[in-house]
Scaffold this active site. Structure first.
Site, PDB file in Angstrom:
ATOM      1  N   PHE A 142      12.822  10.388   2.168  1.00 26.91           N
ATOM      2  CA  PHE A 142      11.838   9.435   1.658  1.00 26.91           C
ATOM      3  C   PHE A 142      10.890  10.165   0.716  1.00 26.91           C
ATOM      4  CE2 PHE A 142       7.751   7.213   1.670  1.00 26.91           C
ATOM      5  CZ  PHE A 142       8.173   5.951   1.273  1.00 26.91           C
ATOM      6  N   ASP A 227       9.111  18.485  -0.768  1.00 24.49           N
ATOM      7  CA  ASP A 227       8.192  17.363  -0.555  1.00 24.49           C
ATOM      8  C   ASP A 227       7.557  17.559   0.815  1.00 24.49           C
ATOM      9  OD1 ASP A 227       6.957  15.002   0.135  1.00 24.49           O
ATOM     10  OD2 ASP A 227       8.589  13.688  -0.527  1.00 24.49           O
ATOM     11  N   LYS A 256      -0.839  12.799   2.124  1.00 23.04           N
ATOM     12  CA  LYS A 256      -1.245  12.428   3.487  1.00 23.04           C
ATOM     13  C   LYS A 256      -2.377  13.292   4.061  1.00 23.04           C
ATOM     14  CE  LYS A 256       2.647   9.637   4.803  1.00 23.04           C
ATOM     15  NZ  LYS A 256       3.889   9.737   4.055  1.00 23.04           N
TER      16      LYS A 256
HETATM   17  C1  LIG Z   1       4.510   9.170   2.810  1.00 20.24           C
HETATM   18  C2  LIG Z   1       5.458   9.997   2.040  1.00 20.24           C
HETATM   19  C3  LIG Z   1       5.570   9.886   0.633  1.00 20.24           C
HETATM   20  C4  LIG Z   1       4.832   8.827  -0.148  1.00 20.24           C
HETATM   21  O1  LIG Z   1       3.448   8.990  -0.091  1.00 20.24           O
HETATM   22  P1  LIG Z   1       2.502   7.781  -0.592  1.00 20.24           P
HETATM   23  O2  LIG Z   1       1.127   8.355  -0.470  1.00 20.24           O
HETATM   24  O3  LIG Z   1       2.764   6.637   0.327  1.00 20.24           O
HETATM   25  O4  LIG Z   1       2.879   7.477  -1.981  1.00 20.24           O
HETATM   26  C5  LIG Z   1       6.407  10.748  -0.019  1.00 20.24           C
HETATM   27  N1  LIG Z   1       7.113  11.681   0.628  1.00 20.24           N
HETATM   28  C6  LIG Z   1       7.040  11.823   1.979  1.00 20.24           C
HETATM   29  C7  LIG Z   1       7.833  12.886   2.653  1.00 20.24           C
HETATM   30  C8  LIG Z   1       6.217  10.976   2.723  1.00 20.24           C
HETATM   31  O5  LIG Z   1       6.166  11.087   4.053  1.00 20.24           O
END
Ligand SMILES: *Cc1c(COP(=O)(O)O)cnc(C)c1O
Length: 408
Positions: A142, A227, A256
């Protein structure tokens, strides 16, 4: 306080009539929070093991964030992206020295940080690799909800969402180094992946896989991009998840946790990839002083209180508690590190369990039909973990055993 109070009914009417539908959300309205707890407008108290979706690392409404917002908002809320500002430069120093990656670009969301990484990878391909633009990503990953990050995401069905999708992403199975070797071609400029797939259900990359990836990327001149939007900033028991692997990426994305609840993200890159030209990348809120002041306060607190180490210890404690009741409830595949943990139920009743927990005052996340994910604030205590386990076991008893005619 003598404020005119809107009733919960009126608020829910607005929820159902004025909010554009995006998800089935429970019919409660959150109002205030403190530490590990959050309260709704009817005064119901919830023990929060969703942690704002792995965001509120210092708990709800911590003093350090309130103080930072108050102080900075009295000085400067927004300067314009056309100027440097003081907290921006201080926070840049903090994150670059912490990560060892020398350059940073600030954004507001995880998707924005990943978009920046994708653009940087394509820029790198354009100027250093004869126009290479393909980025390898993994299935079940994701990376966000913008159009490019949707295309990069490996969730089932997402490859057809909002067609036509942005081309240039090649998906390979996670933890499969041979698949990466086969996917690499002269068009490849980068690989982007999570070290623990969070939204996918808490699946960790293996050490050999990540070490092999580093070698492959070096051999082929491909950017290795992690990521760490979910895993970063102490979540899995190290400041950054890559410390568990002894591998440093070329590009790193964070969001986050680094804002502790304030919208804030960052893309870090090695100095060698400081490749954007004027106009290539930007954003009205990049390096916004208010966000930067919060980032400084949150990351400073995480360092000072040694929260990555604490998350590792509390995670061990929570894992042990889950193993203790594993047999009783038929739980399988208890997994994860630090405070990003998950387990599977014997039946696909995750949503039902999460809903029953909500009713009983406990917030947990069903990240799949049978999967429960736990991602509390990094400040969670052993006593709060005990409280969570007591509630969870009580609900599972009612839900799973209570429904069993042999027992009732
Ligand atoms: C939550 C998340 C995103 C997206 O972050 P947003 O602030 O919702 O755009 C991208 N990569 C990972 C691994 C995530 O957990």
């Amino acid at each position: 306080m003598t404020m005119l109070k809107t009733s919960t009914e009126e608020l829910l009417a607005a929820a159902n009539e004025a909010i554009l539908f995006i998800a089935n959300r429970p019919q409660v309205v959150m109002e205030h929070g403190e530490g590990m707890y959050i309260w709704d407008t009817d005064g119901n108290k919830y023990l929060d093991f969703i942690g704002g979706w792995a965001v509120t690392c210092l708990g709800h409404s911590p003093k350090v964030i309130k103080d930072a917002l108050l102080e900075q908002s009295g000085k400067l809320i927004h300067a314009s992206p056309g100027f440097y500002n003081k907290p921006m430069l201080e926070f840049a120093r903090m994150l670059t020295s912490l990560s060892g990656l020398e350059r940073v670009f600030f954004g507001s969301t995880g998707a924005e940080a990943n978009e920046s990484a994708i653009k940087l990878a394509r820029k790198y391909g354009a100027v250093r690799k004869g126009g290479a633009y393909e980025i390898i990503t993994t299935t079940r990953s994701f990376h966000g909800r913008s159009l490019a990050t949707t295309a990069a995401t490996g969730k089932i069905g997402w490859d057809r969402m909002f067609a036509p999708q942005m081309p240039g992403f090649v998906k390979v199975p996670f933890n499969d180094i041979e698949a990466v070797k086969q996917a690499i071609n002269p068009n490849t400029c980068a690989i982007l992946l999570e070290l623990t797939q969070g939204e996918g259900g808490v699946y960790e990359a293996s050490s050999v896989y990540i070490q092999e990836l580093r070698k492959l990327c070096d051999e082929h001149g491909i950017l290795l991009m992690f990521d760490e939007v979910q895993t970063g900033l102490g979540r899995i028991g190290a400041m950054f998840a890559y410390e568990h692997y002894g591998v440093v990426p070329d590009v790193l994305t964070l969001a986050k946790g680094i804002g502790g609840g304030f919208p804030l993200s960052a893309m870090l890159a090695k100095d060698a990839y400081n490749l954007f030209e004027a106009g290539d990348q930007g954003g009205t809120y990049t390096g916004n002083p208010l966000a930067m002041a919060v980032g400084l306060a949150v990351v400073g607190e995480v360092i000072q209180r040694k929260l990555p180490q604490q998350a590792a210890e509390r995670g061990q404690y929570l894992l042990k508690k889950l193993h203790d009741v594993q047999e009783r409830f038929g739980l399988t595949h208890i997994r994860g590190k630090g405070l990003l943990l998950a387990f599977d139920l014997p039946e696909p009743r995750g949503a039902e369990l999460a809903a029953a927990c909500l009713q009983a005052g406990l917030l947990i996340n069903a990240s799949g039909p049978s999967t429960i994910r736990l991602m509390p604030a990094l400040i969670v205590t052993e006593a709060e973990i005990d409280e969570m386990m007591t509630l969870l076991c009580k609900i599972m008893d009612q839900l799973f055993q209570g429904a069993d005619p042999q027992i009732s």
